[in-house]
Every structure is written in C-alpha cells, then in structure tokens.
Design a protein around this motif. Structure first.
Motif, PDB file in Angstrom:
ATOM      1  N   ILE A 166       0.802  -1.225   0.000  1.00  0.00           N
ATOM      2  CA  ILE A 166       0.000   0.000   0.000  1.00  0.00           C
ATOM      3  C   ILE A 166       0.839   1.281   0.000  1.00  0.00           C
ATOM      4  CG2 ILE A 166      -0.441   0.215   2.505  1.00  0.00           C
ATOM      5  CD1 ILE A 166      -3.404   0.404   0.326  1.00  0.00           C
ATOM      6  N   ARG A 167       1.970   1.258   0.728  1.00  0.00           N
ATOM      7  CA  ARG A 167       2.844   2.440   0.751  1.00  0.00           C
ATOM      8  C   ARG A 167       4.303   2.006   0.715  1.00  0.00           C
ATOM      9  NH1 ARG A 167      -1.531   3.689   3.727  1.00  0.00           N
ATOM     10  NH2 ARG A 167      -0.783   2.291   5.321  1.00  0.00           N
TER      11      ARG A 167
ATOM     12  N   CYS B  94      -4.204   4.342  -5.497  1.00  0.00           N
ATOM     13  CA  CYS B  94      -4.272   3.062  -4.794  1.00  0.00           C
ATOM     14  C   CYS B  94      -3.852   1.869  -5.658  1.00  0.00           C
ATOM     15  CB  CYS B  94      -5.696   2.859  -4.279  1.00  0.00           C
ATOM     16  SG  CYS B  94      -5.841   1.412  -3.225  1.00  0.00           S
TER      17      CYS B  94
ATOM     18  N   PRO C   8     -13.470   6.238   5.253  1.00  0.00           N
ATOM     19  CA  PRO C   8     -12.322   7.004   4.772  1.00  0.00           C
ATOM     20  C   PRO C   8     -12.704   8.301   4.044  1.00  0.00           C
ATOM     21  CG  PRO C   8     -12.000   4.684   4.342  1.00  0.00           C
ATOM     22  CD  PRO C   8     -13.421   4.841   4.806  1.00  0.00           C
TER      23      PRO C   8
ATOM     24  N   GLN D 212     -10.069  10.668   3.070  1.00  0.00           N
ATOM     25  CA  GLN D 212      -8.886  10.835   2.194  1.00  0.00           C
ATOM     26  C   GLN D 212      -8.492  12.298   2.032  1.00  0.00           C
ATOM     27  OE1 GLN D 212      -7.671   8.096   2.186  1.00  0.00           O
ATOM     28  NE2 GLN D 212      -9.005   6.452   1.548  1.00  0.00           N
TER      29      GLN D 212
ATOM     30  N   ILE E 167      -6.974   9.444   6.141  1.00  0.00           N
ATOM     31  CA  ILE E 167      -6.686  10.704   5.431  1.00  0.00           C
ATOM     32  C   ILE E 167      -5.280  10.646   4.834  1.00  0.00           C
ATOM     33  CG2 ILE E 167      -6.353  13.217   5.696  1.00  0.00           C
ATOM     34  CD1 ILE E 167      -8.375  13.029   8.072  1.00  0.00           C
ATOM     35  N   ILE E 168      -5.168  11.099   3.588  1.00  0.00           N
ATOM     36  CA  ILE E 168      -3.855  11.186   2.941  1.00  0.00           C
ATOM     37  C   ILE E 168      -3.471  12.662   2.836  1.00  0.00           C
ATOM     38  CG2 ILE E 168      -2.576  10.776   0.790  1.00  0.00           C
ATOM     39  CD1 ILE E 168      -4.453   8.413   0.235  1.00  0.00           C
TER      40      ILE E 168
ATOM     41  N   ILE F 284       1.124   9.986   4.600  1.00  0.00           N
ATOM     42  CA  ILE F 284       1.686  10.842   3.549  1.00  0.00           C
ATOM     43  C   ILE F 284       1.516  10.086   2.244  1.00  0.00           C
ATOM     44  CG2 ILE F 284       3.867  11.727   2.597  1.00  0.00           C
ATOM     45  CD1 ILE F 284       4.703  12.475   5.394  1.00  0.00           C
TER      46      ILE F 284
ATOM     47  N   SER G 123       2.032   8.208  -0.987  1.00  0.00           N
ATOM     48  CA  SER G 123       3.188   7.413  -1.421  1.00  0.00           C
ATOM     49  C   SER G 123       2.919   6.952  -2.859  1.00  0.00           C
ATOM     50  CB  SER G 123       3.299   6.222  -0.462  1.00  0.00           C
ATOM     51  OG  SER G 123       4.248   5.310  -0.899  1.00  0.00           O
TER      52      SER G 123
ATOM     53  N   ARG H  48       2.645   4.870  -5.999  1.00  0.00           N
ATOM     54  CA  ARG H  48       2.742   3.440  -6.282  1.00  0.00           C
ATOM     55  C   ARG H  48       2.863   3.232  -7.782  1.00  0.00           C
ATOM     56  NH1 ARG H  48       4.905   2.837  -3.114  1.00  0.00           N
ATOM     57  NH2 ARG H  48       4.835   0.576  -2.976  1.00  0.00           N
TER      58      ARG H  48
HETATM   59  N1  5AD Z   1      -0.295   6.606  -0.323  1.00  0.00           N
HETATM   60  C1  5AD Z   1      -0.698   6.905   0.936  1.00  0.00           C
HETATM   61  N2  5AD Z   1      -1.758   6.342   1.533  1.00  0.00           N
HETATM   62  C2  5AD Z   1      -2.457   5.428   0.828  1.00  0.00           C
HETATM   63  N3  5AD Z   1      -3.548   4.699   1.131  1.00  0.00           N
HETATM   64  C3  5AD Z   1      -3.854   3.918   0.078  1.00  0.00           C
HETATM   65  N4  5AD Z   1      -2.977   4.124  -0.926  1.00  0.00           N
HETATM   66  C4  5AD Z   1      -2.102   5.060  -0.495  1.00  0.00           C
HETATM   67  C5  5AD Z   1      -0.970   5.701  -1.073  1.00  0.00           C
HETATM   68  N5  5AD Z   1      -0.565   5.426  -2.304  1.00  0.00           N
HETATM   69  C6  5AD Z   1      -4.260   4.823   2.394  1.00  0.00           C
HETATM   70  C7  5AD Z   1      -5.702   5.277   2.184  1.00  0.00           C
HETATM   71  C8  5AD Z   1      -6.485   4.041   2.442  1.00  0.00           C
HETATM   72  C9  5AD Z   1      -5.634   3.344   3.486  1.00  0.00           C
HETATM   73  C10 5AD Z   1      -5.888   1.895   3.627  1.00  0.00           C
HETATM   74  O1  5AD Z   1      -4.317   3.558   3.025  1.00  0.00           O
HETATM   75  O2  5AD Z   1      -5.995   6.278   3.133  1.00  0.00           O
HETATM   76  O3  5AD Z   1      -7.792   4.299   2.913  1.00  0.00           O
END
Ligand code: 5AD
Ligand code: SF4
Length: 474
Positions: free
Chosen positions: A84-85, A199, A297, A299, A338-339, A369, A371, A373
């Motif tokens: 995920i990160r 994501c 969420p 975000q 939250i991102i 923060i 990230s 992908r």
């Molecule tokens: N960067 C940061 N946070 C992320 N999440 C998902 N993808 C990323 C990413 N690329 C966070 C979102 C999601 C949680 C499971 O992880 O907030 O709801």
C-alpha cells in the motif's frame, strides 16, 4: 512460471466468477510434506492480509508443518507482504536481508514471498534477478495452491514463481487457523473496482468478486456454534458487496442476514462513502448486534483533490453522509483515513481537510503521507510539494486528530459500556483488555474468569488511544 503484468492486472473482464471448494482442488498426497518441519509467517498490512495468513497457517498444518514463534527456529519462512505504501516495501526488503543470513547458515531453509507485493511486476522482477535464493513466490489469487507450488519447488530446487495477474474463481472452505478465540474475520468479497488514483489495491487484489451470501452466512453460523462472539466482515469496499452477483442482494441484505444469525457482535470494514445507502443505515439502526462503529475514509477535504483522487464524492457529500450517520446512530463512533501531500495539494486544499476534521471530530483517524505506487495514475501526476512540507502537514493533522480522539474518549468517563474481554493486556499482565461496542480499547481491572465474555465495564480513566475501566459485576 507465471509472472504478474501490470497491464493485465488493470483489465476488468466480464467473465463470470465461479465458486470452487478447496476439498476438490487440494492434493491429499502432499499431506506429509511438512512432517517434522516448522514454519514461521511474518505478516504485513491490513486485516485482509492477516486473514490470508490464517488460511496459509491452516494449509501448512494440513501438510503436517508445525508453527514456531521465531523465524530462527523455522524450516519454512513465509513473508506475507503489503504494497500500500513505500514504507511497507522497505520493511519487507529489510526483513529479507535478515532471512538471507539465515539461509546462508541453514541450507535447507525454505523461503516464500507472497501477498500484495508479489502481485507487483517490478517486485517480482527484482526477486527473480537479485533474490534467486527466495524459493517460492506466489500471489494473492492463488494462496490455495501453496501445497503444489511448494512441492514443485522442493522437486526442482529452483525458484518457483506462480503469480497470476488476473484473478481466478473464488475458492470456498480454505482451512483457517484463527488468531483469536472470540473474534473472527470473515471475507465477504475480494478485490476492488474503484480505482482511486493513488491506490494499488485494484491491481494487487483484482476485480471485485463477492462471495455468495449462503457461504458467508454458513461461516458465521459455524463460528457462532464454535463460541465466537464477534465477526468482522472484510472487504476493500464492503458497501459495494453484491454488485457483481447479478442479483438484487446488496450489503444491506447481507448485514441483515448476518444479524439474524444472532451472533453477538458484527463489524464491517472498509466502507466507501460512495456506496453507503440509507437502507444500510436503517439495518445498522435496527439490529443491536451490528456494532455502532463505522470506518469511513475521507482521504481529503478538498473537492479538487478528491476529484484528482477519483473518489467520486465531494466534501459536502461526505459531510452530509456523516451527519446522516450521526443523526441515525448518535452513539456510534466514526473513524477515517486521510492522505496528506497528494500531488499538487496546496496549503488551501490541506486546510479544507483540517476544516472537515474540525467539523466531524472523528473518534480517530489513520493518517498517511501520499506514497506514489508504480502503475497508478497518481504516481505520474506532478508532485511539487517537499517532503518536509508533507511531514509538517502530517504533524499538524495528527495534532488535531489526537485532540478530537481524546475529546471523544472523554465522553466515556464514568459511563458503563459493554466490552468483549479478549485476554490479558499486553502492556500490563495484571489487567485484562477488550474493545467496546464502539471499538475503543479498554484496559480492565477484573477477574480472568470474564475472558471470552461481553461484560459491563465502568470507565475510570481516559487516554488518547485507550481507556481504563473496571468490570461492573465484580
Ligand atoms: N499513499 C498513501 N496512503 C495510501 N492509502 C492507500 N494508498 C495510499 C498511497 N498510495 C491509504 C488510504 C487508504 C488506506 C488503507 O491507506 O488512506 O484508505
Ligand atoms: Fe483503494 Fe479503497 Fe479506493 Fe479501492 S476504494 S481503490 S481499496 S482506496
């Protein structure tokens, strides 16, 4: 050998998803493969991964492997990874370094790499080129094939890579060794079709596939019979449950049917605000065994960023849903994700997120923060905010989140609430621990005879992330 392809993982085909049963595909001749051998699993990431590890453990035990609690003692080490990160990535590669040393000392040590990182094209490339000593690489779509893959790896003495980009059928009745005696995770669906732009999940977990309701209900009934008090229905986006089933059976129907089984506590994660229907709210309100706890969420609080994220709702729509939930379920706790630092997030965008946090005053929030992908649209967006600025925003956000978390918890002081007592507190062995119906962690004074029961607890002290209490009946 099957290696994953990002291009293929993006595809959403219309092929019907079939349901198979594990009994029909497992090979009984492999039941002795692990005789006199031990295994150790290291799991990263979300509940879905934790639950996958529970399946992997049971599959291995059916092959006569025995669990051991340190990797140094193990004959077979399995790394169940999260993508995920970036920091999840780094941790996994750090751990691989440690395993390499063990492998040098113990030649017949077997090492497997699985989970979401194994679904990433670039990671598998790296493993096949620089980590040839990793014996087995398998993905999230085929953990039920582990016995056969292991067998082939032992025969060939070569690295076995079996990762499918395109999800297969649903396999029911995979054995499971549950970590908890009172609470159980129950998958209700796999994959996600939302494709939020940041994501990786829609690529690593494939298209949305809902389990048939009858299998889910059967599983919950069986758990109840075994003495389980709580189930958490799991999915990346549970509110979209059933949309792929070609019937009118939706999340609200499933929630109602699970509630009717009479199991004491039902939770569900994760909800996407887009699919949260009024009917779902009605069902949650109607059944006291559906817990008043919702993870919703957010975000971002900026419409501009939400649009760039592909979240399909505006700040106003989120706030409206939040209000509706609070009005219908005033006692409920609501948490969020939250991102910060999404590409192009300005100070003004960030302040809008703070504004929503101020309005909602969440019970708690997981904050991250952004990230990038590999392969996701957001990773290609121009990102001109410094890491320092992102860190500052995270700190600022966390301060606000913590303030409200503490305030929400303060409400509980001197109140009596139901707590499922799970066992002894990990920090203080003289205390018990458990969670309230609203998912608050409570360290409890009381007799150990209450372990495995839902009891009334008087809350005596409040911290930001936990509370203290004592059992009322004592
Ligand atoms: N960067 C940061 N946070 C992320 N999440 C998902 N993808 C990323 C990413 N690329 C966070 C979102 C999601 C949680 C499971 O992880 O907030 O709801
Ligand atoms: Fe990822 Fe959740 Fe969006 Fe699906 S709904 S793409 S899992 S953030």
């Amino acid at each position: 050998m099957h290696v994953p392809s990002l291009k293929e993982a993006k595809i959403r085909n219309k092929k019907e998803v079939l349901t198979k049963t594990y009994e029909n595909i497992k090979e009984s001749k492999l039941e002795k493969l692990g005789l006199n051998k031990t295994y150790y699993i290291k799991t990263y990431g979300c509940q879905m991964n934790e639950h996958d590890s529970e399946n992997i453990k049971a599959i291995l035990e059916e092959m006569s492997f025995k669990e051991t609690d340190t990797m140094e003692n193990a004959d077979f080490i399995i790394l169940n990874t999260c993508a995920i990160r970036e920091n999840a990535h780094n941790k996994v590669f750090g751990y691989l370094g440690r395993i390499k040393h063990l492998k040098q000392e113990k030649e017949d040590l077997i090492v497997a790499f699985c989970g979401c990182m194994a679904q990433e094209e670039s990671i598998v490339k790296e493993l096949t080129q620089k980590y040839k000593w990793v014996d087995i690489i398998f993905g999230t779509h085929n953990l039920h094939e582990l016995p056969t893959i292991l067998y082939h790896a032992l025969q060939s003495k070569k690295q076995e890579v079996e990762v499918y980009s395109i999800e297969g059928d649903i396999v029911e009745n995979i054995p499971v060794k549950r970590a908890n005696k009172y609470k159980a995770w129950v998958n209700i669906m796999y994959g996600c079709d939302k494709f939020c732009t940041y994501c990786i999940v829609p690529y690593t977990r494939g298209k949305q596939r809902s389990r048939k309701p009858e299998y889910i209900i059967e599983e919950v009934k069986a758990l109840k019979k075994q003495g389980y008090l709580e189930v958490t229905l799991l999915g990346q986006n549970v509110n979209a449950y059933g949309k792929d089933l070609n019937s009118n059976y939706k999340m609200e129907n499933l929630l109602e049917d699970v509630a009717k089984t009479g199991i004491e506590r039902i939770r569900f994660v994760t909800s996407h605000p887009w699919d949260f229907t009024d009917k779902m709210i009605e069902v949650i309100k109607k059944y006291p065994n559906i817990m008043p706890y919702i993870h919703l969420p957010l975000q971002s609080g900026s419409d501009r960023i939400l649009k760039l994220m592909g979240r399909r709702y505006t700040k106003e729509e989120y706030l409206k849903l939040y209000q509706k939930l609070k009005e219908a379920l005033p006692y409920s706790s609501i948490t969020t994700d939250i991102i910060v630092g999404f590409p192009g997030e300005t100070r003004k965008d960030f302040e809008e997120t703070l504004e929503v946090v101020n309005k909602c005053q969440f019970d708690s929030a997981f904050t991250f923060i952004f990230s990038p992908r590999v392969g996701t649209p957001a990773s290609k967006m121009e990102d001109n905010i410094s890491l320092e600025e992102k860190n500052n925003r995270l700190q600022e956000l966390n301060k606000l989140v913590n303030k409200y978390a503490k305030e929400r918890n303060d409400w509980y002081l001197n109140k009596t609430v139901p707590v499922l007592i799970e066992g002894f507190s990990s920090k203080d062995e003289t205390k018990l621990m458990g969670y309230t119906d609203t998912m608050k962690l409570v360290n409890v004074d009381g007799d150990k005879k209450y372990i495995g029961q839902i009891v009334d607890v008087l809350i005596t002290d409040i911290k930001t992330w936990s509370m203290d209490g004592k059992i009322k009946t004592d």
